[in-house]
Write a protein that holds these residues in place. Structure first.
Motif, PDB file in Angstrom:
ATOM      1  N   PRO A  82     -15.515  -6.825 -30.493  1.00 46.30           N
ATOM      2  CA  PRO A  82     -15.255  -5.480 -30.262  1.00 46.30           C
ATOM      3  C   PRO A  82     -15.924  -4.725 -31.351  1.00 46.30           C
ATOM      4  CG  PRO A  82     -12.973  -6.648 -31.550  1.00 46.30           C
ATOM      5  CD  PRO A  82     -14.322  -7.179 -31.268  1.00 46.30           C
ATOM      6  N   ASP A  83     -16.670  -3.678 -31.123  1.00 42.07           N
ATOM      7  CA  ASP A  83     -17.281  -3.059 -31.978  1.00 42.07           C
ATOM      8  C   ASP A  83     -17.344  -2.970 -33.395  1.00 42.07           C
ATOM      9  OD1 ASP A  83     -18.376  -1.405 -29.523  1.00 42.07           O
ATOM     10  OD2 ASP A  83     -17.723   0.065 -29.894  1.00 42.07           O
ATOM     11  N   SER A  84     -15.967  -2.784 -33.782  1.00 41.01           N
ATOM     12  CA  SER A  84     -15.932  -3.103 -35.279  1.00 41.01           C
ATOM     13  C   SER A  84     -16.879  -4.726 -35.686  1.00 41.01           C
ATOM     14  CB  SER A  84     -14.620  -2.908 -35.468  1.00 41.01           C
ATOM     15  OG  SER A  84     -13.839  -3.796 -34.855  1.00 41.01           O
ATOM     16  N   ASP A  85     -16.554  -5.205 -34.955  1.00 40.07           N
ATOM     17  CA  ASP A  85     -16.790  -7.071 -35.663  1.00 40.07           C
ATOM     18  C   ASP A  85     -19.163  -6.617 -35.317  1.00 40.07           C
ATOM     19  OD1 ASP A  85     -14.153  -7.256 -35.329  1.00 40.07           O
ATOM     20  OD2 ASP A  85     -14.902  -8.589 -33.727  1.00 40.07           O
ATOM     21  N   TRP A  86     -19.427  -5.810 -35.066  1.00 41.58           N
ATOM     22  CA  TRP A  86     -20.902  -5.377 -35.225  1.00 41.58           C
ATOM     23  C   TRP A  86     -21.843  -6.318 -36.054  1.00 41.58           C
ATOM     24  CZ3 TRP A  86     -25.353  -5.427 -32.361  1.00 41.58           C
ATOM     25  CH2 TRP A  86     -26.240  -5.075 -32.961  1.00 41.58           C
ATOM     26  N   ASP A  94     -27.854 -14.633 -35.393  1.00 45.56           N
ATOM     27  CA  ASP A  94     -28.801 -15.415 -36.450  1.00 45.56           C
ATOM     28  C   ASP A  94     -28.297 -16.975 -36.719  1.00 45.56           C
ATOM     29  OD1 ASP A  94     -31.064 -15.146 -37.616  1.00 45.56           O
ATOM     30  OD2 ASP A  94     -30.160 -14.848 -39.631  1.00 45.56           O
ATOM     31  N   HIS A  95     -27.238 -17.531 -37.080  1.00 42.21           N
ATOM     32  CA  HIS A  95     -26.783 -18.562 -37.500  1.00 42.21           C
ATOM     33  C   HIS A  95     -26.407 -19.554 -36.369  1.00 42.21           C
ATOM     34  CE1 HIS A  95     -27.346 -16.097 -40.973  1.00 42.21           C
ATOM     35  NE2 HIS A  95     -27.358 -16.652 -41.289  1.00 42.21           N
ATOM     36  N   THR A  96     -25.807 -19.307 -35.021  1.00 36.92           N
ATOM     37  CA  THR A  96     -24.744 -20.191 -34.202  1.00 36.92           C
ATOM     38  C   THR A  96     -26.094 -21.145 -33.990  1.00 36.92           C
ATOM     39  OG1 THR A  96     -23.588 -18.806 -33.579  1.00 36.92           O
ATOM     40  CG2 THR A  96     -24.019 -20.080 -32.133  1.00 36.92           C
ATOM     41  N   SER A  97     -27.487 -21.058 -33.411  1.00 37.81           N
ATOM     42  CA  SER A  97     -27.981 -21.798 -32.744  1.00 37.81           C
ATOM     43  C   SER A  97     -29.834 -22.105 -33.139  1.00 37.81           C
ATOM     44  CB  SER A  97     -28.786 -20.867 -31.340  1.00 37.81           C
ATOM     45  OG  SER A  97     -29.383 -21.655 -30.671  1.00 37.81           O
ATOM     46  N   ALA A 104     -31.953 -10.091 -26.944  1.00 32.93           N
ATOM     47  CA  ALA A 104     -32.574  -8.624 -26.962  1.00 32.93           C
ATOM     48  C   ALA A 104     -31.240  -8.073 -27.437  1.00 32.93           C
ATOM     49  CB  ALA A 104     -32.350  -8.707 -24.848  1.00 32.93           C
ATOM     50  N   VAL A 105     -31.145  -6.676 -27.341  1.00 31.25           N
ATOM     51  CA  VAL A 105     -29.774  -5.896 -28.177  1.00 31.25           C
ATOM     52  C   VAL A 105     -29.762  -4.911 -26.863  1.00 31.25           C
ATOM     53  CG1 VAL A 105     -31.674  -4.583 -29.520  1.00 31.25           C
ATOM     54  CG2 VAL A 105     -29.172  -4.470 -30.248  1.00 31.25           C
ATOM     55  N   PHE A 106     -29.032  -4.386 -26.609  1.00 27.40           N
ATOM     56  CA  PHE A 106     -29.402  -3.423 -25.552  1.00 27.40           C
ATOM     57  C   PHE A 106     -28.295  -2.055 -26.248  1.00 27.40           C
ATOM     58  CE2 PHE A 106     -29.766  -6.672 -22.635  1.00 27.40           C
ATOM     59  CZ  PHE A 106     -30.826  -5.946 -21.623  1.00 27.40           C
ATOM     60  N   ALA A 107     -28.317  -0.956 -26.854  1.00 26.78           N
ATOM     61  CA  ALA A 107     -27.930   0.014 -27.595  1.00 26.78           C
ATOM     62  C   ALA A 107     -28.320   1.478 -27.165  1.00 26.78           C
ATOM     63  CB  ALA A 107     -27.064  -0.537 -29.067  1.00 26.78           C
ATOM     64  N   ILE A 113     -30.281  -0.300 -33.052  1.00 26.59           N
ATOM     65  CA  ILE A 113     -31.462  -0.605 -32.779  1.00 26.59           C
ATOM     66  C   ILE A 113     -31.840  -1.741 -33.877  1.00 26.59           C
ATOM     67  CG2 ILE A 113     -33.400  -0.873 -31.018  1.00 26.59           C
ATOM     68  CD1 ILE A 113     -32.300   1.249 -29.915  1.00 26.59           C
ATOM     69  N   ASP A 114     -32.298  -1.066 -34.797  1.00 26.39           N
ATOM     70  CA  ASP A 114     -32.658  -0.927 -35.815  1.00 26.39           C
ATOM     71  C   ASP A 114     -32.443  -1.746 -36.988  1.00 26.39           C
ATOM     72  OD1 ASP A 114     -35.086   1.089 -35.143  1.00 26.39           O
ATOM     73  OD2 ASP A 114     -34.612   2.382 -36.525  1.00 26.39           O
ATOM     74  N   GLU A 115     -31.119  -1.929 -36.332  1.00 22.78           N
ATOM     75  CA  GLU A 115     -30.626  -2.999 -38.187  1.00 22.78           C
ATOM     76  C   GLU A 115     -30.849  -4.876 -37.073  1.00 22.78           C
ATOM     77  OE1 GLU A 115     -26.747  -3.302 -39.835  1.00 22.78           O
ATOM     78  OE2 GLU A 115     -25.918  -1.906 -38.336  1.00 22.78           O
ATOM     79  N   ALA A 116     -30.518  -4.503 -35.954  1.00 19.58           N
ATOM     80  CA  ALA A 116     -30.240  -5.495 -34.927  1.00 19.58           C
ATOM     81  C   ALA A 116     -32.315  -6.147 -34.825  1.00 19.58           C
ATOM     82  CB  ALA A 116     -30.152  -5.550 -33.878  1.00 19.58           C
TER      83      ALA A 116
END
Length: 188
Positions: A82-86, A94-97, A104-107, A113-116
Motif C-alpha cells: 500500500p502507498d501508506s507503507d512507502w 535497503d535491508h532485505t538483500s 530502479a524507482v518509478f514515480a 524520487i529524491d527520497e528513494a
C-alpha cells in the motif's frame, strides 16, 4: 527471444546449461510455493538453446528468498504494497538483500524520487529512475554493484582502471632542506 546476433532480438538465452537448470529449478519450486503467484511466463525451453521465458512472480512475503538473491535471468519477483507503507518499504528494500547490483524507482512525485535515491544510495551500484533497470553498456555507462554484488568499479568506469595499476607518487624538490625542522616547528 532469439539469437542475440540478430539486432531485432530483445533477449537471448541464459549463458549455459547450469544457469538454465538453476532457473528451471526456481520456476519449478515457485509453482508449489504458497507465497508466490505466477503473473506471467514461468516456462523454460531447452530445445534450441537455454531459454528461460520472461517471468513475473508476485509474493505476499516481503522477505521471500526470491527478493533476496541474484538470479541473472529473466525472473522478476514483485511485492505489492500500500502507498501508506512507502517509508517502511524503503527500509525493507535497503535491508532485505545482501546484494546491491541494480535497482530502479518509478514515480511521478519528484520528492519520492529524491527520497528513494537518497535512502537507497547503498542498495544498488546502478540505480535507475523511471527507466528500465537493465542494459548498462561498457563504454557508454559505468556499471557496478555494491555489497555482495562486487565493487562499484566494473568495466566502463574510469574507477576500474585503478584495479589494474599501482599508483606511484614522486616528490622532487629543487631547494634542498637546510633545517631539520618543518616550518611550523620554528621555535621563534
Amino acid at each position: 527471444m532469439g539469437d542475440p546476433a540478430e539486432f531485432t532480438t530483445f533477449m537471448g538465452a541464459v549463458i549455459d546449461e547450469p544457469s538454465f537448470r538453476k532457473h528451471e529449478a526456481v520456476l519449478s519450486a515457485a509453482r508449489s510455493d504458497p507465497e508466490l503467484t505466477l503473473i506471467a511466463g514461468g516456462e523454460c525451453d531447452a530445445e534450441v538453446g537455454w531459454f528461460v521465458h520472461p517471468t513475473v512472480l508476485a509474493t505476499s512475503n516481503p522477505r521471500h528468498d526470491l527478493l533476496q538473491r541474484e538470479l541473472f535471468g529473466p525472473i522478476l519477483t514483485v511485492f505489492p504494497y500500500p502507498d501508506s507503507d512507502w517509508h517502511s518499504v524503503l527500509d525493507l528494500v535497503d535491508h532485505t538483500s545482501p546484494y546491491a547490483l541494480t535497482g530502479a524507482v518509478f514515480a511521478d512525485d519528484r520528492g519520492a524520487i529524491d527520497e528513494a535515491a537518497d535512502h537507497l544510495r547503498y542498495a544498488a551500484g546502478n540505480f535507475y529512475i523511471n527507466d528500465k533497470p537493465t542494459g548498462a553498456v561498457v563504454g557508454q555507462q559505468p556499471f557496478g554493484g555494491a555489497r555482495m554484488s562486487g565493487t562499484n568499479d566494473k568495466a566502463g568506469s574510469a574507477l576500474n582502471m585503478l584495479r589494474w595499476v599501482s599508483p606511484r607518487v614522486i616528490k622532487e624538490t629543487f631547494v634542498p632542506p637546510t633545517e631539520w625542522r618543518y616550518p611550523h616547528q620554528d621555535p621563534d
